[in-house]
Scaffold this motif. Structure first.
Motif, short mmCIF file in Angstrom:
data_model
loop_
_atom_site.label_atom_id
_atom_site.label_comp_id
_atom_site.label_asym_id
_atom_site.label_seq_id
_atom_site.Cartn_x
_atom_site.Cartn_y
_atom_site.Cartn_z
N GLY A 35 0.82 -1.22 0.00
CA GLY A 35 0.00 0.00 0.00
C GLY A 35 0.84 1.25 0.00
N GLY A 36 0.18 2.38 0.11
CA GLY A 36 0.85 3.67 0.10
C GLY A 36 0.71 4.34 -1.25
N SER A 37 1.29 5.52 -1.38
CA SER A 37 1.15 6.33 -2.58
C SER A 37 1.62 5.57 -3.82
CB SER A 37 1.97 7.62 -2.44
OG SER A 37 1.47 8.41 -1.38
N GLY A 38 0.75 5.50 -4.81
CA GLY A 38 1.05 4.78 -6.03
C GLY A 38 0.87 3.28 -5.94
N ARG A 39 0.52 2.80 -4.74
CA ARG A 39 0.41 1.34 -4.54
C ARG A 39 -0.84 0.98 -3.75
NH1 ARG A 39 5.65 -0.11 -1.54
NH2 ARG A 39 4.83 -2.22 -1.79
N GLU A 40 -1.84 1.83 -3.79
CA GLU A 40 -3.05 1.57 -3.03
C GLU A 40 -3.85 0.38 -3.57
OE1 GLU A 40 -3.89 2.55 -0.25
OE2 GLU A 40 -2.93 4.47 0.15
N HIS A 41 -3.48 -0.10 -4.75
CA HIS A 41 -4.18 -1.26 -5.31
C HIS A 41 -3.77 -2.56 -4.63
CE1 HIS A 41 -0.26 -1.16 -7.23
NE2 HIS A 41 -0.41 -2.42 -7.58
N GLU A 249 -5.30 17.60 7.69
CA GLU A 249 -4.55 16.77 6.76
C GLU A 249 -3.05 16.80 7.07
OE1 GLU A 249 -4.62 15.90 1.96
OE2 GLU A 249 -5.01 17.94 2.68
N ARG A 250 -2.58 17.86 7.69
CA ARG A 250 -1.15 17.97 8.03
C ARG A 250 -0.89 17.43 9.43
NH1 ARG A 250 -1.63 19.09 3.01
NH2 ARG A 250 -1.63 21.26 2.30
N GLY A 251 -1.54 16.35 9.80
CA GLY A 251 -1.49 15.84 11.15
C GLY A 251 -0.27 15.00 11.46
N VAL A 252 -0.37 14.25 12.58
CA VAL A 252 0.79 13.51 13.06
C VAL A 252 1.19 12.38 12.12
CG1 VAL A 252 0.40 14.05 15.48
CG2 VAL A 252 -0.72 12.06 14.48
N SER A 253 0.30 11.95 11.24
CA SER A 253 0.66 10.87 10.32
C SER A 253 1.80 11.28 9.40
CB SER A 253 -0.55 10.42 9.49
OG SER A 253 -1.06 11.50 8.72
N THR A 254 2.04 12.62 9.25
CA THR A 254 3.15 13.06 8.41
C THR A 254 4.49 12.61 8.99
OG1 THR A 254 3.23 15.19 9.57
CG2 THR A 254 1.89 15.07 7.58
N ILE A 255 4.56 12.40 10.30
CA ILE A 255 5.79 11.89 10.90
C ILE A 255 6.06 10.47 10.41
CG2 ILE A 255 6.96 11.34 13.05
CD1 ILE A 255 6.62 14.31 12.61
N GLY A 256 5.02 9.65 10.39
CA GLY A 256 5.18 8.30 9.85
C GLY A 256 5.55 8.34 8.37
N GLN A 257 4.98 9.29 7.64
CA GLN A 257 5.32 9.45 6.23
C GLN A 257 6.83 9.66 6.07
OE1 GLN A 257 4.65 13.38 4.57
NE2 GLN A 257 3.61 12.49 2.80
N GLN A 258 7.41 10.46 6.96
CA GLN A 258 8.84 10.74 6.85
C GLN A 258 9.70 9.54 7.20
OE1 GLN A 258 9.46 14.37 9.06
NE2 GLN A 258 7.87 15.40 7.90
N VAL A 259 9.21 8.66 8.07
CA VAL A 259 9.93 7.41 8.31
C VAL A 259 9.94 6.58 7.04
CG1 VAL A 259 9.98 5.28 9.65
CG2 VAL A 259 9.42 7.43 10.78
N GLY A 260 8.81 6.59 6.32
CA GLY A 260 8.78 5.92 5.02
C GLY A 260 9.75 6.55 4.04
N PHE A 261 9.85 7.88 4.05
CA PHE A 261 10.82 8.55 3.20
C PHE A 261 12.24 8.10 3.53
CE2 PHE A 261 8.13 12.68 2.56
CZ PHE A 261 7.25 11.98 1.76
N ALA A 262 12.53 7.96 4.82
CA ALA A 262 13.87 7.52 5.24
C ALA A 262 14.17 6.12 4.71
CB ALA A 262 13.97 7.55 6.76
N ARG A 263 13.15 5.26 4.70
CA ARG A 263 13.35 3.91 4.15
C ARG A 263 13.64 3.97 2.65
NH1 ARG A 263 8.82 1.93 5.52
NH2 ARG A 263 9.48 1.25 7.57
N GLU A 264 12.93 4.85 1.95
CA GLU A 264 13.19 5.00 0.51
C GLU A 264 14.59 5.53 0.27
OE1 GLU A 264 8.69 5.94 -1.19
OE2 GLU A 264 9.95 7.61 -0.49
N LEU A 265 15.02 6.52 1.06
CA LEU A 265 16.37 7.06 0.90
C LEU A 265 17.42 5.98 1.18
CD1 LEU A 265 18.42 9.31 0.51
CD2 LEU A 265 18.02 10.03 2.89
N ALA A 266 17.20 5.18 2.20
CA ALA A 266 18.14 4.09 2.50
C ALA A 266 18.24 3.12 1.32
CB ALA A 266 17.70 3.36 3.76
#
Length: 392
Positions: A35-41, A249-266
């Motif tokens: 799941g996630g952006s581009g993969r919600e299918h 919409e700019r709630g605390v879930s954005t923090i989890g989003q950034q952990v996902g970003f860190a995984r992508e960067l890694a």
């Protein structure tokens, strides 16, 4: 607000981490990373079952008041949960629009009857929601909405079209901004309606994207109906309610989003080391800049959340959107540069890997959820005091 974690906060973190480790197993183990952006299918029904499992154990709606089915946790505890949820590689939740956007909107602006009717279904993940904002002629300029509704026999009758409606193909309900006062213009005369999707007057057409998936949709209302009482706020006051939803919409879930970003960067760094591009000093410098940028995102997000906790309604959310959207789009470009020529080919008919999906989907980051141009206008007008852009 003090953003340092106390020993009690760290104990809560350990509780969250242990629960996720124990429960992302068995039938749910295969859902990791889906799941996630581009993969919600990916596995939507199975992910909803996982979300319902979270709900049964008290891990949804953490910041909602207890009387509405939440846990009333403070900001830092919510941040901790979203950090650990992302770090566990748990699947993307299917209930974001209900839990993070509509639920808080109803708590703040809905009637008690609306709260009793809809909040339990959101908290229990038994009813899913989509957002009916954008239209073909009113995307970033939401005040240009032309979908209309009229009262007829105790019901709102709705005609018009919405576009870029995320997950409409799975939702039972839509919260939609429509024009209810004939002849009104711009922000006046709009209302915020709750509309059932399972009816003859609603048609959902998937939009195929660059990634090959179709999480966005067109939604056509042709005589669709909803009860007169299912307007949030007063009729004609929809703009104010819609803006409140966008604030959530700019709630605390954005923090989890950034952990996902860190995984992508890694993942991009690992690719660079594996194919030797890490030895290129220019690419290595870009990777370092991406790491620094991600740290800036996290600090700014925490500062923004702290400001909201203190009651601020400033431009911090617009700054956050500008920062993360551009950072993520540039990460997609960096991923392709690290891959080199192999990034240009797909396997099978059109099977994209994670980094190709990252690149293609992130092209939209600076457009959806409030385009960069709109965010800059907000900052220019509300912070710098510049005059509003002239309109015809």
């Amino acid at each position: 607000m003090d953003l340092r974690y106390t020993p009690e906060d760290e104990q809560f973190r350990a509780e969250v981490r242990e629960w996720l480790s124990d429960h992302l197993a068995g039938e749910f183990a295969a859902l990791k990373g889906l799941g996630g952006s581009g993969r919600e299918h990916e596995a939507p029904q199975e992910r909803q079952a996982w979300n319902q499992h979270l709900a049964a154990h008290g891990w949804t709606c953490l910041g909602w008041p207890v009387e509405y089915g939440g846990r009333g946790l403070n900001l830092l505890r919510q941040v901790i949960f979203h950090e650990e949820y992302a770090r566990s590689n748990a699947p993307a939740r299917v209930n974001h629009l209900g839990e993070e956007l509509l639920g808080p909107t109803l708590i703040a602006h809905g009637t008690e009857e609306q709260r009793r009717r809809f909040l339990p279904g959101i908290a229990g993940v038994t009813e899913l929601w989509c957002q009916g904002y954008s239209e073909p002629g009113a995307g970033s300029d939401l005040a240009g909405v032309r979908t209309r509704a009229r009262l007829e026999g105790g019901e709102w009758v709705i005609d018009g079209q919405k576009i870029w409606t995320s997950l409409a193909q799975h939702a039972q309900w839509c919260f939609a901004v429509v024009r209810t006062e004939p002849g009104s213009r711009r922000h006046a005369g709009l209302s915020y309606l709750l509309v059932p999707m399972d009816q003859a007057g609603v048609e959902v057409r998937p939009i195929r994207q660059l990634t090959g998936t179709s999480e966005f949709n067109e939604v056509f209302f042709d005589g669709a109906r909803t009860e007169e009482s299912l307007v949030v706020g007063a009729p004609g006051d929809g703009w104010r309610v819609a803006m409140a939803t966008l604030g959530f919409e700019r709630g605390v879930s954005t923090i989890g989003q950034q952990v996902g970003f860190a995984r992508e960067l890694a993942g991009v760094v690992a690719t660079a080391k594996a194919n030797g591009r890490y030895d290129d000093p220019i690419l290595r410098d870009r990777l370092a800049q991406a790491f620094v940028g991600l740290e800036v995102l996290r600090v700014h997000a925490l500062r923004t959340l702290s400001a909201y906790e203190a009651g601020s309604q400033g431009p911090e959310a617009s700054v956050s959107k500008l920062l993360w959207a551009r950072w993520h789009r540039e990460l997609g470009e960096l991923a392709m540069d690290v891959r080199g020529g192999s990034a240009l080919t797909a396997t099978g008919s059109y099977d994209l890997d994670a980094q190709q999906t990252l690149f293609l989907f992130s092209r939209a980051d600076t457009i959806y959820g409030g385009s960069d141009e709109i965010q800059r206008n907000i900052i220019a007008e509300r912070v710098l005091g510049l005059p509003r852009e002239p309109r015809p």
